[in-house]
Write a protein that holds these residues in place. Structure first.
Motif, PDB file in Angstrom:
ATOM      1  N   ALA A 154      47.903  28.337  39.738  1.00 28.39           N
ATOM      2  CA  ALA A 154      48.832  27.778  38.760  1.00 28.39           C
ATOM      3  C   ALA A 154      50.187  27.369  39.312  1.00 28.39           C
ATOM      4  O   ALA A 154      50.934  26.680  38.618  1.00 28.39           O
ATOM      5  CB  ALA A 154      49.042  28.788  37.630  1.00 28.39           C
TER       6      ALA A 154
ATOM      7  N   GLU B 238      44.712  32.675  38.025  1.00 28.26           N
ATOM      8  CA  GLU B 238      44.723  31.220  37.917  1.00 28.26           C
ATOM      9  C   GLU B 238      45.401  30.626  39.156  1.00 28.26           C
ATOM     10  O   GLU B 238      46.326  31.220  39.707  1.00 28.26           O
ATOM     11  CB  GLU B 238      45.514  30.786  36.679  1.00 28.26           C
ATOM     12  CG  GLU B 238      44.863  31.146  35.375  1.00 28.26           C
ATOM     13  CD  GLU B 238      43.736  30.203  34.992  1.00 28.26           C
ATOM     14  OE1 GLU B 238      43.765  29.017  35.388  1.00 28.26           O
ATOM     15  OE2 GLU B 238      42.824  30.663  34.300  1.00 28.26           O
TER      16      GLU B 238
ATOM     17  N   GLY C 224      39.589  29.655  37.097  1.00 30.03           N
ATOM     18  CA  GLY C 224      40.208  28.815  36.092  1.00 30.03           C
ATOM     19  C   GLY C 224      40.075  27.326  36.374  1.00 30.03           C
ATOM     20  O   GLY C 224      39.467  26.896  37.357  1.00 30.03           O
TER      21      GLY C 224
END
Length: 128
Positions: free
Chosen positions: A12, A10, A106
């Motif tokens: 993130a 991801e 993602g």
């Protein structure tokens, strides 16, 4: 759709953004079509520029408030100096999306690509 063998993580964290940006800028600086636009960074210094761009993308993706710059005027000046043609915008977008896709998957990775498309379209409209 990702496969079970997909090792991309991801997008993130700020560290993820920093890694993405370093990879993207290294590629842009070596790209024959884009390198003239990015050549100023070779003088100014990538290490000074990347934290600012990182703040920008962190704000876009994670809704932080660190970025204090002005996106439009910088790119207007680049257009005046280097003629940001449709071909250059297309190459920038392609290189950005390739770089994102190589390392990340993602929701936020998809948002990074979508936001880049939106920014490129806005800059192209503003360029006249």
């Amino acid at each position: 759709m990702t496969s079970p063998d997909d090792r991309r993580g991801e997008l993130a964290t700020r560290a993820d953004i920093d890694r993405l940006l370093r990879c993207f800028y290294e590629r842009a600086l070596a790209d024959p079509l884009l390198s003239p636009v990015f050549e100023t960074l070779a003088v100014v210094g990538l290490d000074e520029h990347l934290p600012v761009v990182g703040d920008f993308w962190e704000q876009i993706l994670f809704r932080t408030t660190r970025y204090r710059g002005h996106f439009g005027p910088v790119h207007e000046a680049l257009h005046r100096q280097h003629d940001l043609t449709d071909a250059r915008f297309e190459r920038w977008l392609g290189l950005w999306c390739e770089t994102v896709d190589e390392s990340f998957a993602g929701t936020d990775a998809e948002r990074a690509k979508a936001k880049a498309h939106s920014m490129a379209a806005a800059l192209q409209r503003a360029r006249g």
